[in-house]
Design a protein around this motif. Structure first.
Motif, mmCIF file in Angstrom:
data_model
loop_
_atom_site.group_PDB
_atom_site.id
_atom_site.type_symbol
_atom_site.label_atom_id
_atom_site.label_comp_id
_atom_site.label_asym_id
_atom_site.label_seq_id
_atom_site.Cartn_x
_atom_site.Cartn_y
_atom_site.Cartn_z
ATOM 1 N N SER A 197 0.821 -1.206 0.000
ATOM 2 C CA SER A 197 0.000 0.000 0.000
ATOM 3 C C SER A 197 0.858 1.261 0.000
ATOM 4 N N ASP A 198 0.260 2.312 -0.514
ATOM 5 C CA ASP A 198 0.968 3.588 -0.549
ATOM 6 C C ASP A 198 1.236 4.093 0.868
ATOM 7 N N LEU A 252 4.358 2.378 2.120
ATOM 8 C CA LEU A 252 5.539 2.949 1.474
ATOM 9 C C LEU A 252 5.854 4.334 2.033
ATOM 10 N N GLN A 253 4.810 5.101 2.330
ATOM 11 C CA GLN A 253 5.022 6.428 2.914
ATOM 12 C C GLN A 253 5.677 6.309 4.280
#
Length: 317
Positions: A2-3, A6-7
């Motif tokens: 998921s973004d 990653l963030q």
């Protein structure tokens, strides 16, 4: 992946990259810089104007010299007393091409002064001296300073040397220079003994797998300790430390870069323990190499040039 995950990883890695571990080279640099600053401020307070000294920070690519100087100057900027309109410390990278005129124009831009490219070199440097005094600049840092005379003729090199000396000897407002660069910087300083004697050299020496493994382990602990990862016992062994030093081309700064990259690999695979495989994966991503040319995997790792990207096995057999 998921973004959001990653963030989170991106933020953790950014924090690690911002983390700074004080070391012997930095402590010496900081002490020499503080002495120069206090001398200069005392002269200004007493109304004296005399020749100043400078610092030359020399080390190979990846030694950590640029990071150390950047940290030093950020710390110093917070304590140097100056009017908000003044620029007590200017830090610039030597431009390419590093002509005398272009270097002067780059300094003027760093001072926030609009540059007219049609002006002659002598006019540009008169402006540089005037603006340095107007902005009450105490220190001028030039990174990649070996490029100042890397490809010039002997006459051009002498012109660069003369300009550096003139900034430090200026009767109205002498400037303390901090030069950082690779070994070729020493050639510039040695070109003119009068220039060389004005600088305090600080060399960021390569690390040794024989003498510095304890320091490397402490360094790893400092960075891994800022994460939630456990440490595989193999990472604490001398055998692993030797491979890490070689993978980093014996450079302090590259050890840090590889360690952070390995942590990123572990976080991306949602691991709870940092392993040797994570360092192998980090080097693989860094160099684009096969396992036979990966210092964390190959049996005969000493034959590998760790600075070579996309190396091919048949080139080193």
């Amino acid at each position: 992946m998921s973004d959001a995950h990653l963030q989170l990883i991106g933020e953790q890695i950014a924090d690690l990259q911002a983390h700074f571990v004080r070391h012997e080279g930095f402590r010496r640099l900081e002490e020499d810089f503080r002495l120069l600053r206090h001398r200069r401020e005392a002269d200004i307070k007493a109304g004296r104007s005399r020749e100043v000294r400078g610092i030359a920070v020399i080390g190979a690519s990846g030694s950590g010299k640029t990071t150390a100087v950047d940290r030093l100057l950020r710390n110093a900027a917070s304590v140097v007393k100056a009017d908000p309109d003044h620029r007590a410390i200017i830090s610039l990278r030597v431009p390419s091409p590093a002509t005398v005129k272009y270097v002067g124009q780059t300094i003027l831009r760093g001072l926030g002064y609009p540059v007219n490219g049609r002006r002659e070199s002598w006019y540009v440097w008169n402006l540089v001296r005037y603006q340095l005094k107007e902005r009450q600049t105490l220190f001028l840092h030039l990174d990649e300073a070996q490029d100042l005379a890397a490809k010039g003729t002997e006459r051009e090199r002498q012109s660069v040397v003369n300009l550096l000396k003139s900034l430090m000897q200026d009767p109205d407002w002498p400037i303390c220079l901090v030069l950082s660069g690779t070994g070729e910087l020493a050639d510039i300083l040695n070109f003119d003994p009068q220039l060389g004697r004005r600088f305090q050299p600080i060399r960021f020496e390569p690390i040794s797998e024989l003498a510095d493994l304890a320091k490397v382990r402490d360094l790893l602990s400092a960075y891994i300790g800022k994460t939630v990862l456990a440490v595989d016992p193999d990472i604490e062994s001398d055998a692993f430390g030797t491979r890490l030093v070689h993978a980093a081309a014996n450079e302090f700064g590259l050890v840090i870069e590889i360690a952070i990259a390995a942590i990123e690999v572990a976080l991306l695979r949602r691991a709870t323990t940092l392993t040797v495989a994570d360092f192998a994966g980090a080097f693989r991503r860094r160099a684009g190499c096969i396992d036979g040319l990966n210092p964390f995997v190959a049996e005969n790792f000493r034959r590998i040039d760790p600075r070579e990207l996309l190396a091919e096995e048949d080139r080193i057999r």
